[in-house]
Design a protein around this motif. Sequence first.
Motif, PDB file in Angstrom:
ATOM      1  N   LEU A 193      -5.059 -10.093  -5.459  1.00 26.22           N
ATOM      2  CA  LEU A 193      -4.118  -9.731  -6.514  1.00 26.22           C
ATOM      3  C   LEU A 193      -4.326  -8.287  -6.972  1.00 26.22           C
ATOM      4  N   ASP A 194      -5.590  -7.900  -7.134  1.00 22.66           N
ATOM      5  CA  ASP A 194      -5.886  -6.535  -7.586  1.00 22.66           C
ATOM      6  C   ASP A 194      -5.502  -5.506  -6.530  1.00 22.66           C
ATOM      7  N   MET A 243      -3.244  -5.802  -4.121  1.00 17.62           N
ATOM      8  CA  MET A 243      -1.780  -5.714  -4.021  1.00 17.62           C
ATOM      9  C   MET A 243      -1.227  -4.844  -5.151  1.00 17.62           C
ATOM     10  N   ALA A 244      -1.746  -5.036  -6.357  1.00 19.69           N
ATOM     11  CA  ALA A 244      -1.299  -4.216  -7.481  1.00 19.69           C
ATOM     12  C   ALA A 244      -1.655  -2.751  -7.274  1.00 19.69           C
ATOM     13  N   ALA A 245      -2.837  -2.499  -6.734  1.00 20.47           N
ATOM     14  CA  ALA A 245      -3.262  -1.114  -6.502  1.00 20.47           C
ATOM     15  C   ALA A 245      -2.352  -0.405  -5.493  1.00 20.47           C
ATOM     16  N   HIS A 246      -1.779  -1.172  -4.567  1.00 23.46           N
ATOM     17  CA  HIS A 246      -0.867  -0.590  -3.577  1.00 23.46           C
ATOM     18  C   HIS A 246       0.593  -0.740  -3.994  1.00 23.46           C
ATOM     19  N   GLU A 247       0.803  -1.128  -5.263  1.00 29.24           N
ATOM     20  CA  GLU A 247       2.144  -1.284  -5.828  1.00 29.24           C
ATOM     21  C   GLU A 247       2.988  -2.250  -5.004  1.00 29.24           C
ATOM     22  N   ALA A 297       4.376  -6.165  -4.740  1.00 23.51           N
ATOM     23  CA  ALA A 297       4.639  -7.334  -5.563  1.00 23.51           C
ATOM     24  C   ALA A 297       4.048  -8.584  -4.919  1.00 23.51           C
TER      25      ALA A 297
END
Length: 340
Positions: free
Chosen positions: A204-205, A207-211, A213
């Motif tokens: 989850l982290d 994926m968020a770091a690579h923008e 969804a």
Amino acid sequence: MSRAPTIKDVAKLAKVHAATASRALNPQTRDMVNARTANRVIDAARSLGYAPNSAARSLRTRTSSVAGVIIPDLRNPVFPPIVRGIEDGLREAGYMALLGNTDGDPERERELLAAMRGRQTDGFILATSRRDDQLADPTGAGPAPTVLVNRRTDAGDIPSVTADSAAGIYAVIRLLAGLGHRRIAHLAGPLDVSTGWERHRAYLDAMAAHELAVSPGWAPACEAFTEEAGYRVAVSLLSAHPDVTALVAGNDLIALGCYAALAERGLRCPEDVSVIGFNDMPFVDKQRPPLTTVRIPHYDIGIESARLLLERIANPGAPAKRIVLPVQLIERDSVAPPRP
């Protein structure tokens, strides 16, 4: 010699006092003896076929020089090299490992702990812990020195040796994002154990770091780290989300379950869906296609856990150490850019 050789026989052959021979043959006291003398004693013991009387030593010292090693699943190929490292690390200090398998059953774990404590086991290396475990003593004899291997508890109050799950998952997402994947799903391991939870959280982290969804349903948890569990969850995920282009598995066995689910649906790996595992267990490089995965240092994890347990036995009151060993992304043929 018609009888079993004794320490006095070894001492006589080596031309030393029996106490000196005893110290030379004990790895924990060998440095108290001149190296040349120690080697002479060891050679004498070997030539006579001498074996220490562990039962007598246990009565004398109230220790057994035995460590209990409890793992959740002997069929999981990740554990044999870890156990080999544990055995080698213990052997250097004159200890041996007593191995038990729980099949993931907490009641079986309690039975094994009690049985091993009843044999004066000096300490434990456990690969079975869950995040909320308190590791209560089942015998009432007081807590034994314990080290967690490959898993740890949330409290962090028990020494542990693990691989860097977060770094491994970040490397996986970085690879897939770099190839152009945007619809990346994660088949997590059980979330009540640290390996499942940490890899899920890192997904989850990252994926968020690579923008990128994360759609609902893209990160289901498997009930076990097994091929069968991975297959069942992959079938469900692919049915509900046929647009995903990459599957990040919580371990290699789950990844092999993904292979089976893709084949059942007539999908090819990596042409239609890329798959990545975790652990680099033996023979995943022989799969079709060879599995891209995160390599953990299995043997070194075992060695370090043995060293940590010996430290704990010598100094039970020392602060709990948490050792995290580096991992390595191993790229093979199960990953490719997504189709346009």
